[in-house]
Design a protein around this motif. Structure first.
Motif, mmCIF file in Angstrom:
data_model
loop_
_atom_site.group_PDB
_atom_site.id
_atom_site.type_symbol
_atom_site.label_atom_id
_atom_site.label_comp_id
_atom_site.label_asym_id
_atom_site.label_seq_id
_atom_site.Cartn_x
_atom_site.Cartn_y
_atom_site.Cartn_z
ATOM 1 N N THR A 53 1.159 -0.967 0.334
ATOM 2 C CA THR A 53 -0.014 0.041 0.311
ATOM 3 C C THR A 53 0.770 0.757 0.021
ATOM 4 O O THR A 53 2.261 1.525 0.986
ATOM 5 C CB THR A 53 -1.131 -0.221 1.442
ATOM 6 N N PRO A 54 1.003 2.045 -0.938
ATOM 7 C CA PRO A 54 1.329 3.290 -1.299
ATOM 8 C C PRO A 54 1.323 4.281 0.637
ATOM 9 O O PRO A 54 -0.290 4.099 0.510
ATOM 10 C CB PRO A 54 0.629 4.003 -2.089
ATOM 11 N N PHE A 55 2.080 4.746 1.038
ATOM 12 C CA PHE A 55 1.824 5.287 2.502
ATOM 13 C C PHE A 55 0.992 6.113 2.327
ATOM 14 O O PHE A 55 0.880 6.982 3.580
ATOM 15 C CB PHE A 55 3.507 5.465 3.273
ATOM 16 N N LEU A 56 1.115 7.145 1.879
ATOM 17 C CA LEU A 56 -0.108 8.374 1.423
ATOM 18 C C LEU A 56 -1.585 7.866 1.527
ATOM 19 O O LEU A 56 -1.610 8.534 1.996
ATOM 20 C CB LEU A 56 0.546 8.916 0.208
ATOM 21 N N HIS A 57 -1.752 7.022 0.941
ATOM 22 C CA HIS A 57 -2.963 6.882 1.347
ATOM 23 C C HIS A 57 -3.435 6.228 2.315
ATOM 24 O O HIS A 57 -4.528 6.247 3.518
ATOM 25 C CB HIS A 57 -3.107 5.125 0.402
ATOM 26 N N VAL A 58 -2.018 5.561 3.980
ATOM 27 C CA VAL A 58 -2.580 5.215 5.257
ATOM 28 C C VAL A 58 -2.821 6.933 5.692
ATOM 29 O O VAL A 58 -3.501 6.546 6.623
ATOM 30 C CB VAL A 58 -1.148 4.885 5.077
ATOM 31 N N MET A 59 -1.361 7.555 5.469
ATOM 32 C CA MET A 59 -1.705 9.001 5.986
ATOM 33 C C MET A 59 -2.440 9.577 5.692
ATOM 34 O O MET A 59 -3.403 10.108 6.568
ATOM 35 C CB MET A 59 -0.480 10.187 5.029
ATOM 36 N N LYS A 60 -3.037 9.484 4.226
ATOM 37 C CA LYS A 60 -4.723 10.036 3.849
ATOM 38 C C LYS A 60 -5.849 9.896 5.269
ATOM 39 O O LYS A 60 -6.350 10.116 5.186
ATOM 40 C CB LYS A 60 -5.065 10.145 2.526
#
Length: 109
Positions: A53-60
């Protein structure tokens, strides 16, 4: 005829069930404990995501869970180092571990 269809459906599920089980367990997961550092109560969420999973998605997702604006927030390590979210969740986990902090950028400094 209905008994034949029922038996053939059960047989097909039996034959494909090992494939279904292995395909769902193929993706390894990582978990992050993300704490909202700007709140004195230090609330946290534990998020489990696939390694790819792209970490940007986790952050969002973490920003939406804590109801803070994602455009003005940062993820920090326990040591206070900012994390570049343009990596996969597995890479972040290996580099920085599982305990991270979310902080709105207007609170930085």
């Amino acid at each position: 005829l209905s008994l034949f269809l029922s038996l053939s459906f059960s047989l097909s599920l039996f034959l494909f069930s090992p494939f279904l089980q292995t395909s769902s367990t193929m993706a390894s997961k990582v978990s992050f404990k993300i704490t909202l550092a700007s709140d004195p109560k230090l609330p946290y969420k534990v998020l489990g995501v696939p390694e790819s999973t792209p970490f940007l998605h986790v952050m969002k997702f973490a920003c939406s869970e804590f109801k803070v604006p994602e455009s003005s927030s940062a993820i920090l390590t326990k040591e206070g180092v900012a994390i570049n979210p343009d990596q996969t969740a597995g890479t972040i986990f290996l580099k920085y571990g599982s305990e991270l902090s979310l902080i709105p950028r207007d609170r930085v400094g």
